[in-house]
Design an enzyme around this catalytic site. Sequence first.
Site, PDB file in Angstrom:
ATOM      1  N   SER A 229      44.900  51.074  36.767  1.00  8.45           N
ATOM      2  CA  SER A 229      45.364  49.749  37.166  1.00  8.45           C
ATOM      3  C   SER A 229      45.856  49.021  35.940  1.00  8.45           C
ATOM      4  CB  SER A 229      44.185  48.976  37.775  1.00  8.45           C
ATOM      5  OG  SER A 229      44.447  47.594  37.801  1.00  8.45           O
TER       6      SER A 229
ATOM      7  N   TYR B  78      35.818  45.747  36.237  1.00  2.28           N
ATOM      8  CA  TYR B  78      36.815  46.548  36.962  1.00  2.28           C
ATOM      9  C   TYR B  78      37.856  47.059  35.960  1.00  2.28           C
ATOM     10  CZ  TYR B  78      40.845  47.549  39.998  1.00  2.28           C
ATOM     11  OH  TYR B  78      41.916  48.140  40.614  1.00  2.28           O
TER      12      TYR B  78
ATOM     13  N   LYS C 268      38.671  50.951  34.893  1.00  2.12           N
ATOM     14  CA  LYS C 268      40.009  51.536  35.047  1.00  2.12           C
ATOM     15  C   LYS C 268      40.566  52.012  33.694  1.00  2.12           C
ATOM     16  CE  LYS C 268      40.766  51.364  39.492  1.00  2.12           C
ATOM     17  NZ  LYS C 268      40.948  52.604  40.271  1.00  2.12           N
TER      18      LYS C 268
END
Length: 253
Positions: A142, A156, A160
Site C-alpha cells: 500500500s 497498518y 505494509k
Amino acid sequence: MSNKGKIAVITGATGGIGFQVAKRLGKDGYTVILNGIEDEAGAKRIEELKAEGITAEYYGFDVTNEEAVTSNINKIGNKYGKIDVLVNNAGGLGGRSRFEEMTTEFYRFVMALNLDSTFFASRAAIPFLKKGEHPSIINYTSNAGWTAGGPGAGIYGTSKAGVHAITRALAKDLAEYGIRVNAVSPGTIDTPFHAQIKATKPEVFASWANNIMLGRLGQPEDVAGVVSFLVSKDASFVTAETIQIGGGQALGI
C-alpha cells in the site's frame, strides 16, 4: 498459452478486490481456489463463478492462524499436485489507533493480518509452487508502506512496509526455482474497505478523486487486470517489483 489445469489460490477472496481477481483469473482459464472467513459469502461466490463457467472452490480459514493456513494450503496443493499462483490478497486496516494508546493486542492483530498472513501462506505454498508452471506469488502492499499511513494507521503502514520488503526477499529466495514474486499497491479503490466513510461522509469520499491524477477512484477490476498480467507469461522477466495501481495518486497533485 492455455491456463487450463493451472491452479490459483486467492486469499480473502469473498468480496472486494479479491473476488474480482478470482473472477479475472477464472476467466483467464485458471481453476480458482477462494479463501475467506465468511463461509456463507464463500458459498455464494463459488455459485457466481460457476454460473460464469469458472471452475472454483472455497476453503474457509483464517489467514492469521498458522496451523489453519498450513493445513489448508497443503490440502489444496496435495489435491491438485501443484499450485501455479498464490495471491496474498487478505489483509486490512484492522481499525485505527495512535501509538500512545495502542494495545499490544491491536499491534499484533494488524501485523498478523497483513504480514504474518503473507508469510504463512507463501511458506506453505512454496513446495507446491516449485511444481507449478511459470509459478508466481502476488502480495499486496500500500502507499501507506511508504507514507506510514494516515492518522491512526501507522501500524497498518508499518505492516505494509513489511510486505514490500518480504516481496523482494521472497523474490531473491525463490529465483533459483523460477518462482517470481511481485506486489501490487492499490490506491483508493471503490470497495467495501471504504464503505463506512462512503456512507457517513459521502462528500469526503467523493473528494478523494480530486487527489488522483486520473480524476477517479479505482475499481477492483483495475487491480485484477494488473494481477492477471503479473502472473502471466508476458511478465516472465518481472520479479521483485511493486506496481502502484492508484491513478498517479502516489505522486500527489
